[in-house]
Design an enzyme around this catalytic site. Structure first.
Site, short mmCIF file in Angstrom:
data_model
loop_
_atom_site.label_atom_id
_atom_site.label_comp_id
_atom_site.label_asym_id
_atom_site.label_seq_id
_atom_site.Cartn_x
_atom_site.Cartn_y
_atom_site.Cartn_z
N HIS A 49 0.85 -1.19 0.00
CA HIS A 49 0.00 0.00 0.00
C HIS A 49 0.89 1.24 0.00
O HIS A 49 2.09 1.15 0.16
CB HIS A 49 -0.85 0.06 1.28
CG HIS A 49 -1.64 -1.16 1.57
ND1 HIS A 49 -2.99 -1.26 1.26
CD2 HIS A 49 -1.33 -2.32 2.19
CE1 HIS A 49 -3.45 -2.42 1.67
NE2 HIS A 49 -2.46 -3.09 2.24
N GLU A 131 2.61 -0.83 4.41
CA GLU A 131 2.37 0.54 3.95
C GLU A 131 3.70 1.23 3.68
O GLU A 131 4.56 1.29 4.56
CB GLU A 131 1.61 1.35 5.01
CG GLU A 131 0.19 0.89 5.27
CD GLU A 131 -0.83 1.48 4.30
OE1 GLU A 131 -0.43 2.22 3.37
OE2 GLU A 131 -2.02 1.19 4.49
N HIS A 167 -2.30 -3.05 -3.55
CA HIS A 167 -3.69 -2.91 -3.12
C HIS A 167 -4.61 -2.80 -4.33
O HIS A 167 -5.73 -3.32 -4.32
CB HIS A 167 -3.80 -1.67 -2.22
CG HIS A 167 -5.01 -1.68 -1.34
ND1 HIS A 167 -5.31 -0.63 -0.51
CD2 HIS A 167 -5.99 -2.57 -1.15
CE1 HIS A 167 -6.42 -0.89 0.16
NE2 HIS A 167 -6.86 -2.06 -0.22
N ASP A 177 -3.20 2.21 -5.12
CA ASP A 177 -1.86 2.11 -4.55
C ASP A 177 -1.26 0.71 -4.71
O ASP A 177 -2.01 -0.25 -4.82
CB ASP A 177 -1.87 2.55 -3.08
CG ASP A 177 -2.86 1.80 -2.21
OD1 ASP A 177 -3.99 1.53 -2.65
OD2 ASP A 177 -2.50 1.46 -1.07
#
Length: 197
Positions: A49, A131, A167, A177
């Site tokens: 992400h 992330e 993602h 993303d």
């Protein structure tokens, strides 16, 4: 000789996953937004992400506050809606390459939302979410790729990972993303990044 080999491994940045699902050497910002994985849901997917809070700004702690449910709704016009969300990821990689863990790999983090991968729904059940601090269109840093590769090496040694996906690949109608700025050729792992399910 043994000391020299240990030093080389340490300098290369080998990470270790402990029995409770925490990576030694990672910073820690625990998130309450996690629960038990369903019985029989082995981790086989890594989902990448991106995140920045406020959007397009880097270096602050608001993204970690979002995962810890401590985001101040008055700090930015977009935050009142975000502060009500209950989301998390297993890991965050900051622009400077710093690795932060928010959820144990043994637990299900709430990062994927409504999703499916190769016919399997509810990707949170069988994935680890990472992330990258960034945006779809701003290049990620060399330090982030180094940290990501160290983490992927660690995770692929401990879990039967069959795919690394963005993602956008598991929720294509909702998410974009890690975006076109992400360069999959910089991943140094035998498991390849897959753009589509």
């Amino acid at each position: 000789m043994i000391r020299r080999r240990f030093l080389r491994r340490f300098l290369r940045g080998g990470l270790r996953l402990d029995a409770d699902g925490w990576v030694t050497g990672a910073g820690l910002t625990p998130s309450p937004n996690a629960d038990a994985r369903p019985v029989g849901s082995a981790v086989s997917l890594i989902v990448l992400h991106n995140i920045s809070l406020p959007p397009g700004r880097f270096g602050g702690n608001d993204l970690l506050k979002l995962f810890a449910n401590t985001l101040n709704p008055a700090a930015h016009p977009l935050y009142p809606a975000l502060a009500r969300l209950k989301v998390s990821a297993h890991f965050v990689i900051r622009r400077n390459g710093r690795l932060v863990q928010c959820v144990s790999c043994r637990q299900r983090a709430w990062h994927a939302g409504v999703s499916q991968w190769q016919g399997r729904h509810r990707c949170n059940d069988f994935s680890i979410g990472i992330e990258l601090e960034g945006t779809d269109h701003m290049p990620y840093t060399a330090r982030q790729y180094r940290s990501l590769n160290r983490l992927l090496d660690c995770l692929c040694r401990h879990y039967p990972i069959t795919a690394i996906a963005g993602h956008h690949s598991i929720a294509p109608d909702r998410k974009t993303d890690p975006g076109p700025a992400f360069d999959p050729s910089r991943l140094k792992t035998p498991v390849r990044f897959k753009a589509k399910a």
